[in-house]
Design an enzyme around this catalytic site. Structure first.
Site, PDB file in Angstrom:
ATOM      1  CD  GLU A 175      -3.094   0.833   2.287  1.00  0.00           C
ATOM      2  OE1 GLU A 175      -3.444  -0.153   2.694  1.00  0.00           O
ATOM      3  OE2 GLU A 175      -3.510   2.027   2.716  1.00  0.00           O
ATOM      4  CG  ASP A 220       0.951 -17.024  10.999  1.00  0.00           C
ATOM      5  OD1 ASP A 220       0.193 -16.338  10.352  1.00  0.00           O
ATOM      6  OD2 ASP A 220       0.797 -18.141  11.349  1.00  0.00           O
ATOM      7  CG  HIS A 224      -4.373   7.464   0.608  1.00  0.00           C
ATOM      8  ND1 HIS A 224      -5.097   6.346   0.562  1.00  0.00           N
ATOM      9  CD2 HIS A 224      -3.730   7.396   1.772  1.00  0.00           C
ATOM     10  CE1 HIS A 224      -4.774   5.427   1.564  1.00  0.00           C
ATOM     11  NE2 HIS A 224      -4.022   6.233   2.509  1.00  0.00           N
ATOM     12  CE  LYS A 252      -6.433  -1.804   5.141  1.00  0.00           C
ATOM     13  NZ  LYS A 252      -5.574  -0.785   4.559  1.00  0.00           N
TER      14      LYS A 252
HETATM   15  C1  MEV Z   1      -6.142   3.045   4.801  1.00  0.00           C
HETATM   16  O1  MEV Z   1      -5.313   1.712   4.417  1.00  0.00           O
HETATM   17  C2  MEV Z   1      -6.204   3.062   6.464  1.00  0.00           C
HETATM   18  C3  MEV Z   1      -7.321   4.136   6.846  1.00  0.00           C
HETATM   19  O2  MEV Z   1      -8.586   3.750   6.337  1.00  0.00           O
HETATM   20  C4  MEV Z   1      -7.224   4.168   8.344  1.00  0.00           C
HETATM   21  C5  MEV Z   1      -8.136   4.886   9.308  1.00  0.00           C
HETATM   22  O3  MEV Z   1      -9.418   5.081   8.554  1.00  0.00           O
HETATM   23  O4  MEV Z   1      -8.027   5.031  10.253  1.00  0.00           O
HETATM   24  C6  MEV Z   1      -6.614   5.421   6.537  1.00  0.00           C
END
Ligand code: MEV
Length: 437
Positions: A85, A295, A392, A279
Site C-alpha cells: 500500500e 505469521d 494517498h 485496519k
Molecule cells: C487505509 O489503509 C487506512 C485508513 O483507512 C485507516 C483509518 O481510516 O483510520 C486511512
C-alpha cells in the site's frame, strides 16, 4: 472447460508452469515469460523459496521499505516494513519524525503467555474427571520432558495445565487448557507437540484408570494452540503537552487534540468505524510482521478477537487529554518469534532482523506495537485535519504512471505538473492522454 488435474504436486516445476500456461492462457508463452521473470537467477535462493510451500511456480514480490527515526524507549530504530500500500511507509516515517521531537514512543510488554488446548468429550461424571485430572496432571509434565527440555533451558516451558468444563457450550465438551512461555520463539511447533503428547497421555491414562465405569468414555477431538493470546500483550504510547502538538498542519493544537480524541472515541463505540480504524493499525503491524518472517494471519486473528473481547468490536487504541497532556496509546496481543521458522531461513527476514539489531521476541513486540500506533496516529492526524486523499493520491501517482508505462520524460512532466495541481485518477489519465496526442 474442465480444468481438474490429477497428481499435480508430483509434476516437475516446468511441467507445472506449462500446465498453468496452457490451461489458463490463450498466449501461453506470455504467461511463461511473466512467471519466469520473477524467478531468482540465483538457483539456490530460488530453490529455498520453492521449498517454503508446495507447488511453487514463481515469487510474488512485495516492496520492502524502511521507516527510520523511530525513537522507542530512548533508542532510535529503523523499522523494516513489507507492504504494497503506497502511503504506509511514508506515513510511518512522518509519525516517527513527529514523535522523535516529542519524547518518542514508550513501549512495554505486559505479559508473554501463550495458550494451547486439547479439546475432548467425556460422557461421565465431571467430579470423577476432575479427580482423574488431578491424579494424572504430573504425568503431562513428565511425558513431555523430551519436548520441553530445550525450552526449559532457555527459560520457557509449560506454565500450567487446567481442566475446563465447557458443557455449558456443547454436550460433554471439556478442555485441557494449557499455558506456555516460549521465550524468543513463536512456539507453534513446541506448543502443538506438547499438546499432542498431552492428548496421548490423556487417552492412555483414561483407558487404564479404574475411576471410570465401562460406559464412561473420553474421546479426544483435537489438540491445537490458540492464536488468541490475551495474556501476551504489548502496550505502546506517545504523550506530550497539548501545545507541543503544533506543526505545519496543526495550528490550533487544543482543537486538534480534542478532535483526535473524538475520532478515537468514535472508533471505541462504533464497530463500522472501529474496523477501519484498526485496519489502519494493522497497516503498520502486518508490514513489520511480514518483514520479520512472522505469521500475520495468526496475529490478525488474535488481534481482532482481542478487539472484541468486551462483546463488541472496538478500537485497539485510546486517547485522552488530562491536565493539558495529550496521551495516545494502544494495547495488542502479539505472539511473535525472532528465532526459528522463517527467521533463520529467509535471507531478507534475517536482514530485517539485523536492521532491528537482532531483537528478542519481547523487543519485536514493542517495535510492532509502535509501528501500529504510529500508523494509527498518521491516519487520524490526516483524517481529522486535511483528509487522507491528498497524501494517498500523491503516493498513488506513481502507480498510475506505471500503469500507463510512462517514459522518463513523461514521468518528469507528470510529476512536475501534479506538484501544484490536485491529483485524481481521471486528471492524471487526461494529462497523460494530452501529452501523447
Ligand atoms: C487505509 O489503509 C487506512 C485508513 O483507512 C485507516 C483509518 O481510516 O483510520 C486511512
Amino acid at each position: 472447460m474442465n480444468n481438474a488435474v490429477a497428481g499435480f504436486s508430483k509434476l516437475s516445476k516446468n511441467e507445472k508452469i506449462n500446465w498453468i500456461a496452457n490451461t489458463y492462457f490463450s498466449t501461453p508463452e506470455e504467461a511463461l515469460k511473466i512467471i519466469r521473470n520473477y524467478w531468482n537467477s540465483d538457483h539456490k535462493l530460488q530453490q529455498l523459496h520453492d521449498e517454503f510451500i508446495e507447488n511453487t511456480i514463481t515469487n510474488l514480490y512485495i516492496p520492502l521499505g524502511v521507516a527510520p527515526n523511530f525513537l522507542i524507549n530512548g533508542t532510535y530504530k529503523t523499522i523494516p516494513m513489507a507492504i504494497e500500500e503506497s502511503s504506509v511507509v511514508a506515513a510511518a516515517s512522518k509519525a516517527a519524525k513527529f514523535w522523535a521531537t516529542r519524547g518518542g514512543f514508550k513501549a512495554t510488554v505486559m505479559n508473554t503467555e501463550k495458550i494451547g488446548q486439547v479439546h475432548f468429550t467425556f460422557n461421565g461424571e465431571a467430579e470423577k474427571l476432575q479427580l482423574f485430572f488431578d491424579q494424572i496432571k504430573p504425568k503431562f509434565f513428565s511425558d513431555t520432558q523430551s519436548i520441553t527440555k530445550n525450552m526449559q533451558q532457555r527459560g520457557g516451558g509449560i506454565l500450567d495445565i487446567q481442566l475446563r468444563d465447557k458443557r455449558n457450550l456443547l454436550d460433554n465438551y471439556f478442555q485441557l487448557h494449557a499455558t506456555f512461555e516460549t521465550k524468543d520463539s513463536m512456539g507453534a511447533n513446541f506448543i502443538n507437540s506438547c499438546l499432542e503428547q498431552f492428548a496421548t497421555t490423556l487417552k492412555e491414562e483414561a483407558q487404564n484408570s479404574d475411576l471410570f465405569a465401562q460406559n464412561e468414555t473420553l474421546q479426544v477431538v483435537m489438540s491445537i494452540l490458540s492464536n488468541y493470546v490475551p495474556n501476551c500483550v504489548v502496550r505502546a504510547e506517545v504523550s506530550c503537552p497539548v501545545e507541543d502538538l503544533t506543526e505545519k498542519h496543526i495550528t490550533n493544537p487544543q482543537e486538534f487534540a480534542e478532535r483526535f480524541v473524538q475520532a478515537v472515541q468514535i472508533a471505541e463505540v462504533e464497530p463500522f468505524r472501529a474496523v477501519t480504524h484498526n485496519k489502519g493499525i494493522m497497516n503498520g503491524v502486518d508490514a513489520v510482521i511480514l518483514a520479520t518472517g512472522n505469521d500475520f494471519r495468526a496475529v490478525e486473528a488474535g488481534i481482532h478477537a482481542y478487539a472484541s473481547r468486551n462483546g463488541q468490536y472496538s478500537s485497539l487504541s485510546h486517547a485522552k487529554i488530562e491536565n493539558g497532556i495529550f496521551t495516545f496509546w494502544l494495547e495488542i496481543p502479539l505472539a511473535l518469534g525472532t528465532v526459528g521458522g522463517l527467521t533463520s531461513l529467509h535471507p531478507l527476514v534475517k536482514l530485517c532482523l539485523e536492521v532491528l539489531q537482532k531483537p528478542s521476541a519481547r523487543e519485536l513486540m514493542e517495535v510492532v506495537a509502535v509501528a501500529g500506533l504510529a500508523q494509527n496516529f498518521a491516519a487520524l492526524r490526516s483524517l481529522t485535519t486535511n483528509g487522507i486523499q491528498a497524501g494517498h493520491m500523491k503516493m498513488h501517482l506513481n502507480n498510475i504512471i506505471n500503469q500507463f508505462e510512462a517514459t522518463e520524460e513523461e514521468r518528469h512532466l507528470i510529476k512536475t505538473h501534479f506538484k501544484t495541481n490536485a491529483i485524481s485518477h481521471s486528471a492524471v489519465v487526461e494529462f497523460i492522454e494530452n501529452l501523447r496526442k
